[in-house]
Motif scaffolding. Structure first.
Motif, PDB file in Angstrom:
ATOM      1  N   ILE A 220      45.101  11.572  65.573  1.00 55.38           N
ATOM      2  CA  ILE A 220      44.905  10.677  64.428  1.00 55.38           C
ATOM      3  C   ILE A 220      45.616  11.195  63.174  1.00 55.38           C
ATOM      4  CG2 ILE A 220      42.744   9.738  65.313  1.00 55.38           C
ATOM      5  CD1 ILE A 220      41.236  11.485  63.318  1.00 55.38           C
ATOM      6  N   ASP A 221      46.333  12.306  63.301  1.00 53.31           N
ATOM      7  CA  ASP A 221      47.172  12.797  62.209  1.00 53.31           C
ATOM      8  C   ASP A 221      48.616  12.465  62.559  1.00 53.31           C
ATOM      9  OD1 ASP A 221      48.617  14.130  60.298  1.00 53.31           O
ATOM     10  OD2 ASP A 221      47.597  16.049  60.528  1.00 53.31           O
ATOM     11  N   TYR A 222      49.125  11.372  61.992  1.00 52.23           N
ATOM     12  CA  TYR A 222      50.462  10.913  62.349  1.00 52.23           C
ATOM     13  C   TYR A 222      51.560  11.858  61.858  1.00 52.23           C
ATOM     14  CZ  TYR A 222      48.691   6.395  64.020  1.00 52.23           C
ATOM     15  OH  TYR A 222      48.062   5.395  64.734  1.00 52.23           O
ATOM     16  N   TRP A 249      60.482   9.856  57.320  1.00 54.71           N
ATOM     17  CA  TRP A 249      59.377  10.499  56.611  1.00 54.71           C
ATOM     18  C   TRP A 249      59.066   9.833  55.272  1.00 54.71           C
ATOM     19  CZ3 TRP A 249      56.105  13.311  59.067  1.00 54.71           C
ATOM     20  CH2 TRP A 249      56.507  14.059  60.176  1.00 54.71           C
ATOM     21  N   ARG A 250      60.076   9.251  54.634  1.00 54.96           N
ATOM     22  CA  ARG A 250      59.828   8.608  53.344  1.00 54.96           C
ATOM     23  C   ARG A 250      58.846   7.444  53.490  1.00 54.96           C
ATOM     24  NH1 ARG A 250      64.354   5.509  49.557  1.00 54.96           N
ATOM     25  NH2 ARG A 250      62.944   4.992  47.826  1.00 54.96           N
ATOM     26  N   TYR A 251      58.793   6.865  54.693  1.00 53.68           N
ATOM     27  CA  TYR A 251      57.927   5.711  54.940  1.00 53.68           C
ATOM     28  C   TYR A 251      56.800   6.065  55.916  1.00 53.68           C
ATOM     29  CZ  TYR A 251      62.029   3.555  52.876  1.00 53.68           C
ATOM     30  OH  TYR A 251      63.075   3.239  52.032  1.00 53.68           O
ATOM     31  N   SER A 252      56.369   7.315  55.884  1.00 60.81           N
ATOM     32  CA  SER A 252      55.324   7.775  56.794  1.00 60.81           C
ATOM     33  C   SER A 252      54.268   8.567  56.035  1.00 60.81           C
ATOM     34  CB  SER A 252      55.919   8.650  57.914  1.00 60.81           C
ATOM     35  OG  SER A 252      56.847   7.925  58.699  1.00 60.81           O
ATOM     36  N   GLY A 253      53.079   8.606  56.584  1.00 61.84           N
ATOM     37  CA  GLY A 253      51.970   9.395  56.046  1.00 61.84           C
ATOM     38  C   GLY A 253      51.082   9.815  57.197  1.00 61.84           C
ATOM     39  N   ARG A 254      49.864  10.225  56.882  1.00 65.01           N
ATOM     40  CA  ARG A 254      48.984  10.684  57.948  1.00 65.01           C
ATOM     41  C   ARG A 254      48.382   9.543  58.751  1.00 65.01           C
ATOM     42  NH1 ARG A 254      45.831  16.134  55.783  1.00 65.01           N
ATOM     43  NH2 ARG A 254      47.189  17.531  56.956  1.00 65.01           N
ATOM     44  N   ARG A 255      48.407   8.340  58.188  1.00 64.44           N
ATOM     45  CA  ARG A 255      47.866   7.190  58.919  1.00 64.44           C
ATOM     46  C   ARG A 255      48.899   6.082  59.133  1.00 64.44           C
ATOM     47  NH1 ARG A 255      42.617   5.826  55.512  1.00 64.44           N
ATOM     48  NH2 ARG A 255      44.085   6.384  53.856  1.00 64.44           N
ATOM     49  N   VAL A 256      50.127   6.339  58.707  1.00 61.26           N
ATOM     50  CA  VAL A 256      51.237   5.389  58.929  1.00 61.26           C
ATOM     51  C   VAL A 256      52.447   6.191  59.385  1.00 61.26           C
ATOM     52  CG1 VAL A 256      52.833   3.759  57.860  1.00 61.26           C
ATOM     53  CG2 VAL A 256      50.420   3.751  57.195  1.00 61.26           C
TER      54      VAL A 256
END
Length: 303
Positions: A220-222, A249-256
């Motif tokens: 669950i940690d993207y 990575w610019r468009y990513s996070g821990r839930r996306v």
């Protein structure tokens, strides 16, 4: 509440969301929440108990063969209703034709990418929270509905402002709380009843639950998933037969998680694979060879 307090609350929630799995911490968390435990346990026991009774009834009335496809569909629906933890169990079983008979296997396979999606408004709001920008700014275009939905998230097809086609993976809301509750109950059941099961597992069932929990919490940690993808890509950077999607990575996070979109077919879709002029047997050979490389050379395995 002030904006500063709101920010602190959000940070605390995020820290809680992505703490590693700990059976002790989860037990402490639910020590003073017996109503949640009893309520969830009742739902699980009622759902699975009724299903087991229906199987016994079929056996007593000699209707097993006539009802086998209906029962397989019912099991898939029950696991879907029970949520991510049980869907994950079903997904694991769907890869084991040596353990699960074909009628059940055909239904459990649907748990891999044919699950009901959650609300688009929730998904888009989560994207904006994670990326810190409106969806319209992050993506030039994004599909109005998910192209696939699985146990922990759903996927949209989108186009970045720079023109690249991407897959946007968005996590289901409230995952940690539900996973924690189910894992606590599974661990309790393993401690109390594991010794009664006719299984020669060779070790304590709670260890299996803990390993399952550890992997779920990692999943669950993207950001962790993205790092693993890049490590996997590095391992195969000199192999032209293995393609790994790039992470944006610019468009990513821990839930996306935003990653390169790749068109293709499942390995089981042999007709479309052959229509592309490809040999399914050659693809299987690549899969087996790369799998052995992961295990024997890299020590880093994509499951």
């Amino acid at each position: 509440m002030s904006r500063h307090q709101d920010s602190q609350t959000d940070r605390k929630r995020e820290e809680t969301q992505f703490t590693p799995y700990s059976a002790e911490a989860i037990a402490q968390e639910y020590r003073y929440k017996p109503w949640q435990l009893f309520g969830r346990a009742f739902v699980i026991i009622w759902s699975l108990g009724l299903f087991l009774l229906s199987l016994l009834w079929d056996k007593w009335t000699k209707q097993e063969e006539a009802n086998k496809y209906q029962r397989a569909s019912e099991l898939r629906q029950i696991l879907t209703r029970l949520g991510p933890t049980f869907i994950k169990v079903g997904q694991a079983l769907s890869t084991r034709p040596d353990l699960v008979r074909k009628d059940f296997l055909d239904e459990l396979v649907k748990l891999q990418d044919q699950l009901p999606p959650f609300d688009n408004d929730i998904a888009f709001a989560l994207i904006e929270t994670e990326l810190g920008m409106p969806v319209e700014k992050a993506y030039r275009e994004i599909s109005p509905t998910p192209v696939a939905a699985a146990s922990l998230g759903q996927v949209y097809k989108a186009i970045l402002p720079t023109g690249e086609e991407v897959a946007v993976k968005v996590q289901r809301p409230g995952l940690r709380a539900l996973l924690s509750l189910d894992l606590y109950l599974m661990r309790w059941a393993a401690q109390k009843f594991g010794r009664l099961l006719p299984l020669n597992l060779g070790h304590d069932l709670t260890l299996i639950v803990d390993e399952f929990g550890t992997k779920l919490f990692e999943e669950i940690d993207y950001q962790n998933e993205g790092r693993n993808a890049e490590k996997f890509a590095t391992n195969f950077q000199n192999n032209p037969e293995v393609k790994v999607p790039s992470i944006y990575w610019r468009y990513s996070g821990r839930r996306v998680l935003t990653l390169e979109w790749i068109d293709g077919y499942k390995l089981t879709d042999t007709e479309n694979i052959k229509a592309l002029g490809l040999d399914p047997n050659s693809i299987v050979k690549i899969g087996v060879t790369s799998g052995l490389q992961q295990l024997l050379e890299h020590g880093f395995f994509h499951a």
